[in-house]
Write an enzyme that holds these catalytic residues in place. Sequence first.
Site, PDB file in Angstrom:
ATOM      1  N   SER A   1      -7.625 -78.285 -12.240  1.00  0.00           N
ATOM      2  CA  SER A   1      -6.876 -78.096 -11.005  1.00  0.00           C
ATOM      3  C   SER A   1      -5.683 -79.023 -10.984  1.00  0.00           C
ATOM      4  O   SER A   1      -4.876 -79.012 -11.912  1.00  0.00           O
ATOM      5  CB  SER A   1      -7.793 -78.315  -9.804  1.00  0.00           C
ATOM      6  OG  SER A   1      -7.152 -77.960  -8.607  1.00  0.00           O
TER       7      SER A   1
ATOM      8  N   THR B   1      -7.714 -71.560 -17.133  1.00  0.00           N
ATOM      9  CA  THR B   1      -7.606 -72.884 -17.752  1.00  0.00           C
ATOM     10  C   THR B   1      -7.442 -74.002 -16.734  1.00  0.00           C
ATOM     11  O   THR B   1      -7.808 -75.148 -17.011  1.00  0.00           O
ATOM     12  CB  THR B   1      -6.422 -72.913 -18.739  1.00  0.00           C
ATOM     13  OG1 THR B   1      -5.222 -72.572 -18.034  1.00  0.00           O
ATOM     14  CG2 THR B   1      -6.636 -71.933 -19.869  1.00  0.00           C
ATOM     15  N   CYS B   2      -6.871 -73.706 -15.573  1.00  0.00           N
ATOM     16  CA  CYS B   2      -6.695 -74.759 -14.558  1.00  0.00           C
ATOM     17  C   CYS B   2      -8.029 -75.181 -13.951  1.00  0.00           C
ATOM     18  O   CYS B   2      -8.141 -76.266 -13.383  1.00  0.00           O
ATOM     19  CB  CYS B   2      -5.754 -74.287 -13.459  1.00  0.00           C
ATOM     20  SG  CYS B   2      -4.077 -73.956 -14.043  1.00  0.00           S
ATOM     21  N   PHE B   3      -9.034 -74.301 -14.041  1.00  0.00           N
ATOM     22  CA  PHE B   3     -10.338 -74.590 -13.431  1.00  0.00           C
ATOM     23  C   PHE B   3     -11.451 -74.675 -14.470  1.00  0.00           C
ATOM     24  O   PHE B   3     -12.622 -74.772 -14.107  1.00  0.00           O
ATOM     25  CB  PHE B   3     -10.667 -73.507 -12.397  1.00  0.00           C
ATOM     26  CG  PHE B   3      -9.578 -73.283 -11.392  1.00  0.00           C
ATOM     27  CD1 PHE B   3      -9.299 -74.231 -10.434  1.00  0.00           C
ATOM     28  CD2 PHE B   3      -8.797 -72.141 -11.431  1.00  0.00           C
ATOM     29  CE1 PHE B   3      -8.280 -74.039  -9.515  1.00  0.00           C
ATOM     30  CE2 PHE B   3      -7.776 -71.937 -10.509  1.00  0.00           C
ATOM     31  CZ  PHE B   3      -7.518 -72.890  -9.555  1.00  0.00           C
TER      32      PHE B   3
END
Length: 717
Positions: free
Chosen positions: A657, A684-686
């Site tokens: 995040s 990919t952010c999480f």
Amino acid sequence: MPNHTGRRDGPMKLRLTVLCAKNVYKRDFFRLPDAFAKVVVDGSGQCHSTCTCKGTLDPKWNQHYDLFVGKNDSITISLWNHRKIHKKQGAGFLGCVRILSNAIQRLKDTGYQRLDLCKQSPDDNETVRGQIVISLMSRDRGAYSGSAVIDSRSICSPLPPADPNELPEGPAIETAGSSSGNITNHLVSTRSVHQARQRTNEEGGSKSSVRRQSSRFRNYQNRSTLHQTLDLPEGYEQRTTAQGQVYFLDTGTGLSTWHDPRLPRDLAIREEELGTLPHGWEARRTPSSRVYFVDHNNRTTQFTDPRLNAEIINRALTERKRGESSSPQAPRYQRDLVQKLKSIHAELQQLQPQTGHCRLEVSRENIFEESYRQIMKLKPKDLRKRLMIKFKSEEGLDYGGIAREWLYLLSHEMLNPYYGLFQYSRDDIYTLQINPDSGVNPDHLSYFHFVGRAIGMAVFHAHYIDGGFTMPFYKQLLGKPVSLDDMEGVDPDLHRSLCWMLENDITDIIQNNFAVDHDCFGQLTTSELKPNGKNIPVTMENKKEYVKLYVQWRFLRGIEPQFLALQKGFNELIPQHLLRPFDERELELIINGLGKIDVEDWQSNTRLKHCSVDSNIVKWFWKAVQSFDEEKRARLLQFVTGTSKVPLQGFKALQGSTGAAGPRLFTIHLVQDTNTDNLPKAHTCFNRIDFPPYESYEKFFDKLTCAVEETCGFTVE
């Protein structure tokens, strides 16, 4: 002794330091002010302005001005918004402080003071709020001329305090290569200079002064004893601030520190030996978890434990040496890499601007050149802003994952030996070292500067570079000298040969001289290890010098300009003094992360969403991971998280995040209402991978393999 009373009739010279302002009132709804301070000595024509701090309610300047102030003169310090001052007369006013002549005498030589901002006149309707932090130091001959702020870039030679028995008072400010520091001022609370404090009677004040002097003398004696335990290391000087606080200057680097370099930072002294703190003392911690001590009796702060004395320190050092000699296998000190990482990340967080983003838009096909052009255009402070990466023709929003993938792809390109900047140190081990022949590219130094910035950005933003360097490279990055032992991991055959030379009689066996032949683009070139080295033979008497020079030549041959350019770029993001607690192996882990993937750790730190450990998808996922080799596991991890590297603390510390302090675990998500012909989808952010409810393991395995090996790019869901 000269008489300085005559100075009272003429103007006195003062140094006014404008440190910062706090909680300035926000007049515009949509914009923060671009604040600067204006200093005027009323009626004298002396006027100075600080630089402008853009977009902040807490501007920091740390600028000083030498003023000549008469007996009845006053000083006005006003705050202005640079955005508004050109619109009309008086526009952009944020508040002011007027220091009258009698207040100047009270504030002079008392350290930093925090003063309330006021209106220009009582009739003004504009709201004013906030404080400004300043100090007034006497600059007349015979008075102390130093500043309470210790800045490694402009340290003057301070004179000794007027009274050597005075305990340091006022704020304790620590800086290490930057102009900002941790400020703790127990001398004054927030107040307005227009408020007068009623004086105590002379008799009571005299007794209080005697008691205060006596207490300070005892504490000063204790500190003097502490600072005389051992000789200072070479290159260090002991100095004193205006308030009498002892600090130490490294003349080689220009950096100052409150920590006594004669005392190991990890010196373990049992609490029962130290006893309780003296009456009126309190232990506290800075935002980076460093312990400091507050003396409420005299309203001072210091980093040195007041309970320490020469006897305790010498006893602890003696026990430590005895323990090392009796147990040679014991570690020299207890490494706590996790704590070191927390400390450096806290320091780096203070360097990160609170507003704005570092926006880069690059294409996957030309990621190296486009990243180079954009990064080299920006200032170092802009590279410290929160990363916001965008790939051209892709719609993904960067909350950490795209930045990780960008660094992963960029490191593969910029470290590729095909570009000639780096080369493999050995044919059988793919560790990298700087290519001494990189000069075939006339702009190679600019590219090394870029590589240093890219590595610094990875460390600053808690990401990793996918590629490893030789261990001597990390030692050089830390400023440590290389030695013969470092040769073993780079060139074992050469290491054995040099060791044999040192251990045996080389008379009539070795016919070398102080020169080395090496190949440069197919042409044999000779380099002398010392002046006229071609004519100096290697003998039993000078073989140690030969080995030392040969090792330096092997690691530094033709790469000094390249390494200095890389180091310059790296230190623009990561100040050199922050790396002091780390050794070369720890620095390697900070830059590259963990290379080997621990499947058991991965499995025990995975979050399941809309599924359980007994679900087929979960069982099939771990079955597939177990069947993968190391390369395929790394590609799977890169597909889901944006990087193939694991944090030093393992999978439990995966970040996602916005990169907040809390971890975001690897997540397997089962999406029930999805077509089973679809491929798995990664966020990919999480750190999350979404699976449709596949009917069989074979279909699951094929879809997962296809997604990992055949897909790339981001989109917005």
